[in-house]
Design a protein around this motif. Structure first.
Motif, PDB file in Angstrom:
ATOM      1  N   ILE A  11      -2.080   4.302  -1.303  1.00 54.75           N
ATOM      2  CA  ILE A  11      -3.152   3.468  -1.833  1.00 54.75           C
ATOM      3  C   ILE A  11      -3.635   4.153  -3.111  1.00 54.75           C
ATOM      4  CG2 ILE A  11      -5.363   2.352  -1.365  1.00 54.75           C
ATOM      5  CD1 ILE A  11      -4.676   2.886   1.674  1.00 54.75           C
ATOM      6  N   GLU A  12      -3.176   3.643  -4.238  1.00 57.68           N
ATOM      7  CA  GLU A  12      -3.429   4.249  -5.557  1.00 57.68           C
ATOM      8  C   GLU A  12      -3.581   3.121  -6.566  1.00 57.68           C
ATOM      9  OE1 GLU A  12      -4.214   5.987  -8.654  1.00 57.68           O
ATOM     10  OE2 GLU A  12      -3.624   7.569  -7.253  1.00 57.68           O
ATOM     11  N   ASP A  13      -4.693   3.119  -7.315  1.00 56.91           N
ATOM     12  CA  ASP A  13      -4.946   2.003  -8.234  1.00 56.91           C
ATOM     13  C   ASP A  13      -4.462   2.238  -9.664  1.00 56.91           C
ATOM     14  OD1 ASP A  13      -6.886   3.871  -8.859  1.00 56.91           O
ATOM     15  OD2 ASP A  13      -8.552   2.445  -8.866  1.00 56.91           O
ATOM     16  N   LYS A  14      -3.940   3.402  -9.958  1.00 60.52           N
ATOM     17  CA  LYS A  14      -3.380   3.636 -11.297  1.00 60.52           C
ATOM     18  C   LYS A  14      -1.879   3.357 -11.243  1.00 60.52           C
ATOM     19  CE  LYS A  14      -7.063   6.738 -12.385  1.00 60.52           C
ATOM     20  NZ  LYS A  14      -7.753   6.332 -11.156  1.00 60.52           N
ATOM     21  N   THR A  35      -0.073  -0.175  -2.265  1.00 55.22           N
ATOM     22  CA  THR A  35      -1.097  -1.119  -2.687  1.00 55.22           C
ATOM     23  C   THR A  35      -2.077  -0.402  -3.606  1.00 55.22           C
ATOM     24  OG1 THR A  35      -2.732  -2.751  -1.979  1.00 55.22           O
ATOM     25  CG2 THR A  35      -2.602  -0.724  -0.690  1.00 55.22           C
ATOM     26  N   SER A  36      -2.807  -1.187  -4.386  1.00 52.33           N
ATOM     27  CA  SER A  36      -3.767  -0.610  -5.323  1.00 52.33           C
ATOM     28  C   SER A  36      -5.210  -0.796  -4.874  1.00 52.33           C
ATOM     29  CB  SER A  36      -3.582  -1.236  -6.708  1.00 52.33           C
ATOM     30  OG  SER A  36      -3.825  -2.631  -6.641  1.00 52.33           O
ATOM     31  N   SER A  37      -5.426  -1.464  -3.751  1.00 48.65           N
ATOM     32  CA  SER A  37      -6.801  -1.747  -3.328  1.00 48.65           C
ATOM     33  C   SER A  37      -7.070  -1.206  -1.925  1.00 48.65           C
ATOM     34  CB  SER A  37      -7.071  -3.251  -3.401  1.00 48.65           C
ATOM     35  OG  SER A  37      -7.198  -3.853  -2.156  1.00 48.65           O
ATOM     36  N   GLY A  38      -8.299  -0.770  -1.733  1.00 46.77           N
ATOM     37  CA  GLY A  38      -8.700  -0.283  -0.421  1.00 46.77           C
ATOM     38  C   GLY A  38      -8.639  -1.365   0.642  1.00 46.77           C
ATOM     39  N   ASN A  39      -9.077  -2.578   0.298  1.00 50.24           N
ATOM     40  CA  ASN A  39      -9.043  -3.665   1.278  1.00 50.24           C
ATOM     41  C   ASN A  39      -7.611  -4.016   1.689  1.00 50.24           C
ATOM     42  OD1 ASN A  39     -11.828  -4.215   1.733  1.00 50.24           O
ATOM     43  ND2 ASN A  39     -11.933  -5.112  -0.300  1.00 50.24           N
ATOM     44  N   ASP A  40      -6.696  -4.037   0.715  1.00 53.66           N
ATOM     45  CA  ASP A  40      -5.294  -4.281   1.060  1.00 53.66           C
ATOM     46  C   ASP A  40      -4.730  -3.126   1.881  1.00 53.66           C
ATOM     47  OD1 ASP A  40      -5.405  -6.686  -0.277  1.00 53.66           O
ATOM     48  OD2 ASP A  40      -4.356  -5.958  -2.062  1.00 53.66           O
TER      49      ASP A  40
END
Length: 146
Positions: A11-14, A35-40
């Motif tokens: 889980i990494e958004d960059k 995924t890039s989002s905590g919810n996902d």
């Protein structure tokens, strides 16, 4: 076809870091959900068991610590490596490690392997009739029930 026996959720958004981690870990023989989002990430953790979670501490929709608190409250005891710019709070969560950015992939890989050597029970597929999900092959089939 490569056989995967270890399932890791990143889980990494960059995008550049996420793709680098994904490709490097796949090349090292691991199956990766990304995924890039905590919810996902919460959703993916609910529908597939993971042997390890790699979570960025600063996500756009929540912190990695908030995400882990939610996962732990749901009974997910997967080990975690936090990607962070500073060491600190992660040790409050038990079986977690901090990997400080920028990081060496070889060091991260050594930590991944060390955590996985401890062992972890996982399922590679889930059936909720009429659906069957294979978490390692990223496939979902609909089974006809007669």
């Amino acid at each position: 076809m490569k056989e995967y026996s270890v399932n890791i959720l990143i889980i990494e958004d960059k995008p550049n870091i996420a793709k680098y981690l994904q490709q490097s870990l796949v090349d090292s023989g691991f199956f990766i959900n990304l995924t890039s989002s905590g919810n996902d990430g919460l959703f993916l953790a609910e529908v597939c068991s993971h042997d390890l979670l790699i979570i960025d501490v600063i996500l756009q929709d929540m912190t990695g610590w908030e995400l882990l608190e939610k996962l732990r409250s749901q009974g997910d005891e997967s080990p975690v490596i936090f990607l962070t710019s500073t060491e600190g709070r992660s040790f409050d969560f038990g079986d977690t490690l901090d990997e400080v950015k920028p990081f060496s992939f070889l060091e991260l890989l050594a930590r991944v392997r060390a955590i996985l050597q401890k062992g972890n029970n996982y399922k590679n597929d889930i059936s909720i009739l009429p659906l069957h999900m294979d978490c390692y092959m990223n496939s979902v089939e609909s089974k006809n029930i007669a």
